[in-house]
Design a protein around this motif. Sequence first.
Motif, short mmCIF file in Angstrom:
data_model
loop_
_atom_site.label_atom_id
_atom_site.label_comp_id
_atom_site.label_asym_id
_atom_site.label_seq_id
_atom_site.Cartn_x
_atom_site.Cartn_y
_atom_site.Cartn_z
N CYS A 179 0.86 -1.18 0.03
CA CYS A 179 0.02 -0.01 -0.09
C CYS A 179 0.99 1.32 -0.09
CB CYS A 179 -0.96 0.09 1.08
SG CYS A 179 -1.94 1.22 1.30
N GLU A 180 0.64 2.12 -1.10
CA GLU A 180 1.42 3.36 -1.15
C GLU A 180 0.81 4.47 -0.44
OE1 GLU A 180 2.77 4.08 -4.73
OE2 GLU A 180 3.08 2.07 -5.28
N ARG A 181 -0.49 4.19 0.36
CA ARG A 181 -1.16 5.19 1.11
C ARG A 181 -0.31 5.50 2.53
NH1 ARG A 181 -7.30 3.42 0.32
NH2 ARG A 181 -7.48 3.48 -1.96
N SER A 182 -0.66 6.80 3.02
CA SER A 182 -0.04 6.97 4.44
C SER A 182 -0.89 7.59 5.18
CB SER A 182 1.32 7.48 4.26
OG SER A 182 1.13 8.97 3.91
N PHE A 183 -0.88 7.70 6.30
CA PHE A 183 -1.68 8.51 7.17
C PHE A 183 -1.06 9.21 8.45
CE2 PHE A 183 -2.40 5.61 10.74
CZ PHE A 183 -1.82 4.32 10.19
N ASP A 184 -1.39 10.18 8.83
CA ASP A 184 -1.02 10.95 9.76
C ASP A 184 -1.57 10.88 11.32
OD1 ASP A 184 1.39 11.95 8.15
OD2 ASP A 184 -0.42 13.95 7.69
N ASP A 185 -2.80 10.50 11.09
CA ASP A 185 -3.63 10.43 12.37
C ASP A 185 -4.49 9.16 12.32
OD1 ASP A 185 -6.52 11.52 11.63
OD2 ASP A 185 -4.95 12.67 10.68
N LEU A 186 -5.10 8.88 13.34
CA LEU A 186 -6.14 7.53 13.20
C LEU A 186 -7.34 7.95 12.54
CD1 LEU A 186 -5.69 6.14 16.88
CD2 LEU A 186 -5.01 4.99 14.71
N GLY A 187 -7.60 9.22 12.25
CA GLY A 187 -8.87 9.55 11.57
C GLY A 187 -8.72 8.89 10.17
N SER A 188 -7.39 8.70 9.59
CA SER A 188 -7.17 8.50 8.17
C SER A 188 -7.15 6.76 8.19
CB SER A 188 -5.99 8.96 7.64
OG SER A 188 -5.78 10.44 7.89
N LEU A 189 -7.31 6.13 9.18
CA LEU A 189 -7.20 4.72 9.05
C LEU A 189 -8.11 3.99 8.17
CD1 LEU A 189 -5.17 2.69 10.32
CD2 LEU A 189 -6.33 2.33 12.33
N PRO A 190 -9.48 4.36 8.58
CA PRO A 190 -10.55 3.59 7.70
C PRO A 190 -10.19 3.64 6.08
CG PRO A 190 -11.47 4.82 9.54
CD PRO A 190 -10.08 5.19 9.38
N ALA A 191 -9.67 4.68 5.55
CA ALA A 191 -9.48 4.83 4.31
C ALA A 191 -8.10 4.06 3.85
CB ALA A 191 -9.15 6.43 3.93
N VAL A 192 -7.20 3.92 4.87
CA VAL A 192 -5.97 3.22 4.52
C VAL A 192 -6.42 1.61 4.46
CG1 VAL A 192 -3.80 2.55 5.27
CG2 VAL A 192 -4.33 5.01 5.10
N ALA A 193 -7.10 1.39 5.46
CA ALA A 193 -7.67 -0.06 5.66
C ALA A 193 -8.45 -0.60 4.40
CB ALA A 193 -8.32 -0.09 7.02
N SER A 194 -9.03 0.11 3.99
CA SER A 194 -9.82 -0.17 2.74
C SER A 194 -8.74 -0.90 1.79
CB SER A 194 -10.75 0.92 2.08
OG SER A 194 -9.94 1.81 1.46
N ALA A 195 -7.55 -0.76 1.54
CA ALA A 195 -6.75 -1.47 0.58
C ALA A 195 -6.43 -2.63 1.22
CB ALA A 195 -5.56 -0.30 0.41
N PHE A 196 -6.85 -3.07 2.13
CA PHE A 196 -6.11 -4.34 2.65
C PHE A 196 -7.32 -5.16 2.97
CE2 PHE A 196 -3.10 -1.44 4.07
CZ PHE A 196 -1.99 -2.06 3.94
N PRO A 197 -7.03 -6.71 2.68
CA PRO A 197 -8.16 -7.87 3.00
C PRO A 197 -8.90 -7.36 4.38
CG PRO A 197 -6.11 -8.90 2.60
CD PRO A 197 -5.87 -7.24 2.52
N LYS A 198 -10.06 -7.77 4.50
CA LYS A 198 -10.90 -7.88 5.78
C LYS A 198 -10.16 -8.44 6.71
CE LYS A 198 -15.28 -6.61 3.90
NZ LYS A 198 -15.33 -5.21 4.07
N ALA A 199 -9.80 -9.65 6.74
CA ALA A 199 -8.97 -10.43 7.82
C ALA A 199 -8.00 -9.43 8.43
CB ALA A 199 -8.65 -11.88 7.50
#
Length: 88
Positions: A2-22
């Motif tokens: 994943c080439e996305r990054s995040f600076d705070d936990l608020g961005s975590l859901p957007a980053v997580a969408s690039a990964f498998p649900k498990a």
Amino acid sequence: MCERSFDDLGSLPAVASAFPKAAVQRAGWLLQLMAHETGTEASTADALDELSHMAGPEWAALVPGQPATGTRDQRWRVVVNAAVEHDL
């Protein structure tokens, strides 16, 4: 990768969408555990709540490839099949 990054936990859901649900389920469970252990639950509650809605319907073993025996966390649908230690 994943080439996305995040600076705070608020961005975590957007980053997580690039990964498998498990993987999201396991990461969410670990983040919740660490938030509890470090006393930061209040500051992470909103991001973790949004992330928990991304969990899949299937149970995910905390350690893939190991027997799926252990306690079951309903929020994250994770089978806790290993002890977790941290260095925080």
